[in-house]
Enzyme design. Sequence first.
Site, PDB file in Angstrom:
ATOM      1  N   ASP A 230       0.843  -1.206   0.000  1.00 27.56           N
ATOM      2  CA  ASP A 230       0.000   0.000   0.000  1.00 27.56           C
ATOM      3  C   ASP A 230       0.879   1.258   0.000  1.00 27.56           C
ATOM      4  O   ASP A 230       0.644   2.209  -0.752  1.00 27.56           O
ATOM      5  CB  ASP A 230      -0.988   0.001   1.177  1.00 27.56           C
ATOM      6  CG  ASP A 230      -0.386  -0.505   2.473  1.00 27.56           C
ATOM      7  OD1 ASP A 230       0.761  -1.004   2.446  1.00 27.56           O
ATOM      8  OD2 ASP A 230      -1.034  -0.395   3.530  1.00 27.56           O
ATOM      9  N   ASP A 254       0.351  -7.728 -10.803  1.00 24.63           N
ATOM     10  CA  ASP A 254      -0.613  -7.429 -11.857  1.00 24.63           C
ATOM     11  C   ASP A 254      -1.077  -5.976 -11.725  1.00 24.63           C
ATOM     12  O   ASP A 254      -1.090  -5.201 -12.702  1.00 24.63           O
ATOM     13  CB  ASP A 254      -1.805  -8.394 -11.718  1.00 24.63           C
ATOM     14  CG  ASP A 254      -2.667  -8.429 -12.960  1.00 24.63           C
ATOM     15  OD1 ASP A 254      -2.315  -7.767 -13.949  1.00 24.63           O
ATOM     16  OD2 ASP A 254      -3.697  -9.129 -12.952  1.00 24.63           O
TER      17      ASP A 254
END
Length: 362
Positions: A230, A254
């Site tokens: 994050d 991804d």
Amino acid sequence: MILEGEDSGCFIDPSPVAMGSGFHDTASMRVVLIPGDGIGPEVTHATRQVVAAAGVHIDWVVAPAGADCVASYGDPLPEYTLDLIRKHRVALKGPCTTPVGKGFRSINVRLRKGLDLYASVRPIVSLPGVKVPFSNVDLIVVRENTEGLYAGLEHSPVPGVVESLRVITRPAAERIVRFAFELARRHGRRRVSFCHKADVLRLSDGLFLNAARQVADEYPFIDFEERRIDNLCMELVLDPCNFDVLVMENLFGDVISDLCAGLVGGLGLAPGANIGARHAVFEAVHGSAPDIAGQGLANPIALVRSAAMMLDHIGQTAVAQRIEASVRRTLEAGAGLTRDLGGTGNTRTITDALIRNLEPAR
Ligand code: NAI
């Protein structure tokens, strides 16, 4: 074009990092070509034209895969296609559609698992003429390609509940981190950042993190840092120039790949490679773009640059560099660019520009 034939004698270095090594038989280079679906046939056609104009003769072994193959082969990824890649070892692939929440399993996930293409490599580099906030980005996203939540292990123990298994194994964790360090070593990179969420995913990412720390100890000459995923997203958006080689598990990779593609101009520009010990499949980061498919509007640059990575991989480094140089010249000149790049052109005009901007071979 070849549909099938005898082995070309191509060779992929079976060392953990095969980048930069490859074919020794340059007289006859056979590469499997998967046009895919959506914009796939359009961008693969354009890419073949650019590769041919760059002066290298590739015998393309065309192989089927994609949503359209279900009707003709009963399978969106026929075993025949996997066998061709096993035989010829190198492939260039157009994007393939995956239906959302129904229908067949992702062709890409099956391909990567089926051929054990464990390392996804996505170079993210600033390009001239592209209007983005940062001009000095030069990083590589290395993504574990076979495990994590994309292992495809989902089940419903009771109605209304679905469990998806996030698989992390020690051997796969070690080999992807080692791949990232080897890539850094070979390309003179200074830092590898391992990206994780081990504070919450304590067992799975905890194992991955421990494996990463252990592998990092083997490379004392390359800096190693640990980044929570994050926090990484925020830092990338604030200043991507601070990063060098990023390595992470499948789903994180991804998402980060698309984010990073956006930082340097979007999906139409971002190339990629899926590398295993014996096989390599090169493809753009983008998908089949159904919203523009069949209209001649797709930007082929991401696949053209993936083809350049492929050519470098098979030992055609000079040709690869000429193609990359043409991409840069084309973007800088700005003529013929597709709409995603702010132009008014189409696949044809940008392909013509890429060919026009190729320097003659020496
Ligand atoms: P997408 O990458 O296909 O498209 C996202 C947006 O970017 C769309 O607006 C599209 O028009 C634009 N775009 C993408 N590539 C472009 C190009 N070369 N030139 C100009 N504009 C381009 O992502 P999306 O819509 O999420 O996925 C569509 C399908 O592709 C899905 O079925 C997905 O599963 C599949 N997919 C396949 C991949 C592969 O084969 N490697 C990778 C990613 C998605």
